[in-house]
Write a protein that holds these residues in place. Structure first.
Motif, PDB file in Angstrom:
ATOM      1  N   UNK A 173       1.155  14.938 -13.151  1.00 35.93           N
ATOM      2  CA  UNK A 173       0.009  15.469 -13.887  1.00 35.93           C
ATOM      3  C   UNK A 173      -0.223  16.930 -13.511  1.00 35.93           C
ATOM      4  N   UNK A 174      -0.093  17.268 -12.235  1.00 31.00           N
ATOM      5  CA  UNK A 174      -0.268  18.647 -11.785  1.00 31.00           C
ATOM      6  C   UNK A 174       0.767  19.583 -12.391  1.00 31.00           C
ATOM      7  N   UNK A 175       2.018  19.156 -12.438  1.00 24.53           N
ATOM      8  CA  UNK A 175       3.084  19.980 -13.014  1.00 24.53           C
ATOM      9  C   UNK A 175       2.842  20.186 -14.508  1.00 24.53           C
ATOM     10  N   UNK A 176       2.458  19.111 -15.197  1.00 20.19           N
ATOM     11  CA  UNK A 176       2.170  19.223 -16.636  1.00 20.19           C
ATOM     12  C   UNK A 176       0.992  20.165 -16.868  1.00 20.19           C
ATOM     13  N   UNK A 177      -0.057  20.020 -16.060  1.00 18.69           N
ATOM     14  CA  UNK A 177      -1.222  20.898 -16.189  1.00 18.69           C
ATOM     15  C   UNK A 177      -0.837  22.349 -15.944  1.00 18.69           C
ATOM     16  N   UNK A 178      -0.066  22.613 -14.911  1.00 15.45           N
ATOM     17  CA  UNK A 178       0.367  23.966 -14.591  1.00 15.45           C
ATOM     18  C   UNK A 178       1.196  24.557 -15.730  1.00 15.45           C
ATOM     19  N   UNK A 179       2.123  23.773 -16.256  1.00 14.86           N
ATOM     20  CA  UNK A 179       2.962  24.223 -17.366  1.00 14.86           C
ATOM     21  C   UNK A 179       2.110  24.584 -18.588  1.00 14.86           C
ATOM     22  N   UNK A 180       1.185  23.674 -18.964  1.00 16.26           N
ATOM     23  CA  UNK A 180       0.344  23.926 -20.134  1.00 16.26           C
ATOM     24  C   UNK A 180      -0.603  25.107 -19.902  1.00 16.26           C
ATOM     25  N   UNK A 182       0.817  -1.221   0.000  1.00 15.49           N
ATOM     26  CA  UNK A 182       0.000   0.000   0.000  1.00 15.49           C
ATOM     27  C   UNK A 182       0.851   1.272   0.000  1.00 15.49           C
ATOM     28  N   UNK A 183       1.974   1.258   0.702  1.00 16.76           N
ATOM     29  CA  UNK A 183       2.832   2.445   0.732  1.00 16.76           C
ATOM     30  C   UNK A 183       3.419   2.719  -0.657  1.00 16.76           C
ATOM     31  N   UNK A 184       3.779   1.661  -1.370  1.00 14.30           N
ATOM     32  CA  UNK A 184       4.345   1.804  -2.709  1.00 14.30           C
ATOM     33  C   UNK A 184       3.280   2.328  -3.669  1.00 14.30           C
ATOM     34  N   UNK A 185       2.080   1.803  -3.547  1.00 17.92           N
ATOM     35  CA  UNK A 185       0.977   2.249  -4.397  1.00 17.92           C
ATOM     36  C   UNK A 185       0.662   3.716  -4.128  1.00 17.92           C
ATOM     37  N   UNK A 186       0.619   4.084  -2.862  1.00 18.80           N
ATOM     38  CA  UNK A 186       0.354   5.473  -2.489  1.00 18.80           C
ATOM     39  C   UNK A 186       1.440   6.395  -3.025  1.00 18.80           C
ATOM     40  N   UNK A 187       2.695   5.986  -2.897  1.00 15.66           N
ATOM     41  CA  UNK A 187       3.814   6.783  -3.407  1.00 15.66           C
ATOM     42  C   UNK A 187       3.709   6.938  -4.924  1.00 15.66           C
ATOM     43  N   UNK A 188       3.375   5.855  -5.594  1.00 11.08           N
ATOM     44  CA  UNK A 188       3.228   5.887  -7.048  1.00 11.08           C
ATOM     45  C   UNK A 188       2.092   6.822  -7.462  1.00 11.08           C
ATOM     46  N   UNK A 189       0.953   6.742  -6.778  1.00 12.11           N
ATOM     47  CA  UNK A 189      -0.190   7.604  -7.093  1.00 12.11           C
ATOM     48  C   UNK A 189       0.120   9.079  -6.809  1.00 12.11           C
ATOM     49  N   UNK A 190       0.781   9.348  -5.704  1.00  9.05           N
ATOM     50  CA  UNK A 190       1.153  10.735  -5.382  1.00  9.05           C
ATOM     51  C   UNK A 190       2.130  11.271  -6.423  1.00  9.05           C
ATOM     52  N   UNK A 191       3.094  10.452  -6.804  1.00  4.89           N
ATOM     53  CA  UNK A 191       4.057  10.861  -7.831  1.00  4.89           C
ATOM     54  C   UNK A 191       3.377  11.149  -9.160  1.00  4.89           C
ATOM     55  N   UNK A 192       2.443  10.270  -9.548  1.00  7.74           N
ATOM     56  CA  UNK A 192       1.707  10.495 -10.800  1.00  7.74           C
ATOM     57  C   UNK A 192       0.840  11.745 -10.697  1.00  7.74           C
ATOM     58  N   UNK A 193       0.228  11.950  -9.546  1.00 13.57           N
ATOM     59  CA  UNK A 193      -0.594  13.154  -9.340  1.00 13.57           C
ATOM     60  C   UNK A 193       0.244  14.412  -9.452  1.00 13.57           C
ATOM     61  N   UNK A 194       1.438  14.370  -8.840  1.00 11.71           N
ATOM     62  CA  UNK A 194       2.333  15.535  -8.941  1.00 11.71           C
ATOM     63  C   UNK A 194       2.764  15.771 -10.387  1.00 11.71           C
TER      64      UNK A 194
END
Length: 109
Positions: free
Chosen positions: A19-26, A5-17
């Motif tokens: 996506x957020x950075x890409x969205x902010x840039x665009x 679960x910790x690995x999954x959470x880390x992976x999801x948070x990383x993907x969220x970040x």
């Protein structure tokens, strides 16, 4: 294979970040493009407006230019659809002809 679960959470948070950075840039790129586009459109509108104003002023001044072949006192300004009407000879009391004049500045917008 089980994912912790910790690995999954880390992976999801990383993907969220990511996506957020890409969205902010665009989003920032789009806002910059929108601002630049609006500036160009407004500049073009100002140029066209100035050209129209210059054309209208020119229409009023044409009868007073030295190369104008008619007496300025015989000229009447209409503006649209015909710029000027010349009642040739009106100032002398005898109208010899009526001339319709459309003024063109020769400068494309």
């Amino acid at each position: 294979m089980t994912i912790q679960p910790e690995t999954l959470l880390t992976l999801l948070v990383g993907m969220g970040l990511a996506v957020g950075v890409i969205y902010l840039y665009l989003s920032l790129r789009f806002e910059r493009w929108k601002r630049d586009f609006e500036r160009r459109v407004r500049g073009d509108a100002v140029k066209k407006s100035q050209a129209v104003t210059l054309g209208k002023v020119t229409e009023h001044l044409i009868p007073y230019l030295p190369d104008f072949p008619y007496n300025p006192r015989d000229v009447r300004f209409l503006g649209s659809p015909i710029d000027l009407i010349v009642f040739d000879g009106l100032d002398e009391g005898i109208v010899r002809s009526i001339v319709f004049i459309e003024v063109k500045t020769g400068t494309p917008i």
